[in-house]
Design an enzyme around this catalytic site. Structure first.
Site, PDB file in Angstrom:
ATOM      1  N   TYR A   4      22.409  39.672  41.400  1.00  0.00           N
ATOM      2  CA  TYR A   4      22.615  38.261  41.740  1.00  0.00           C
ATOM      3  C   TYR A   4      23.208  38.150  43.144  1.00  0.00           C
ATOM      4  CZ  TYR A   4      24.564  33.554  41.730  1.00  0.00           C
ATOM      5  OH  TYR A   4      24.887  32.266  42.062  1.00  0.00           O
ATOM      6  N   GLU A  26      26.472  25.453  37.559  1.00  0.00           N
ATOM      7  CA  GLU A  26      27.870  25.523  38.007  1.00  0.00           C
ATOM      8  C   GLU A  26      28.739  24.609  37.145  1.00  0.00           C
ATOM      9  OE1 GLU A  26      29.346  27.585  39.965  1.00  0.00           O
ATOM     10  OE2 GLU A  26      27.708  28.431  41.143  1.00  0.00           O
ATOM     11  N   TRP A  34      31.621  33.042  35.807  1.00  0.00           N
ATOM     12  CA  TRP A  34      30.222  32.874  36.207  1.00  0.00           C
ATOM     13  C   TRP A  34      29.317  33.860  35.473  1.00  0.00           C
ATOM     14  CZ3 TRP A  34      26.903  29.563  37.566  1.00  0.00           C
ATOM     15  CH2 TRP A  34      25.676  29.941  38.079  1.00  0.00           C
TER      16      TRP A  34
END
Length: 170
Positions: A4, A26, A34
């Site tokens: 990522y 988000e 995350w």
């Protein structure tokens, strides 16, 4: 996380649908790590019609019930409702010929903001201003910290460290 970071995080994004998807993800991340969202991204995409705003904007009570029962995603009713509302706002913008890409990048005049490479803020005066503007439009889960994390994710802000190979590449 490495893939990522190396392939996606901080790359300037101009696909309106992807900008919206990342903003919604988000929002789901609020209060969580995350990595939790990243691990569930495929399930989120399946549950939310590949984050097609036109389709998500038409979600109703049956869809909300289905999403609340989906163990593959984060089952927070307020976040699910915020995503559906976010899709409706996205669609309303399209109907007014307002580009979500242009809107997102308008706050920086289309330019990438480059951090100093030593410190990484959790929010900035700009993310505070964007948060206020997004809330004014009706978006939810777009506080200054979420907005700044989104800005970093979609490349509006480049906060790669000074020794990171991605910093100058982007």
């Amino acid at each position: 996380m490495r893939a990522y970071h190396d392939e996606e995080w901080g790359v300037p994004q101009h696909d309106p649908r992807m900008l919206w998807e990342m903003l919604m993800l988000e929002g789901f991340q609020a209060g969580l790590a995350w990595i939790t969202v990243l691990r569930k991204r495929a399930a989120f995409r399946a549950a939310f019609a590949r984050f097609d705003p036109e389709k998500v904007a038409r979600f109703g009570d049956a869809d909300v019930k289905r999403l609340m029962a989906d163990a593959g995603i984060i089952r927070a009713r307020a976040k699910i409702d915020a995503t559906i509302q976010g899709a409706r706002i996205f669609r309303e913008m399209q109907e007014r010929d307002e580009s979500f890409d242009d809107y997102c990048w308008s706050f920086t005049d289309g330019k990438v903001l480059r951090g100093n490479g030593r410190t990484v803020p959790v929010s900035t005066p700009l993310s505070e201003r964007i948060s206020v503007e997004m809330k004014r439009r009706g978006f939810k889960f777009v506080g200054p910290t979420i907005v700044y994390a989104w800005m970093q994710a979609v490349g509006i802000a480049n906060d790669h460290s000074r020794d990171c190979f991605r910093r100058d590449h982007l």
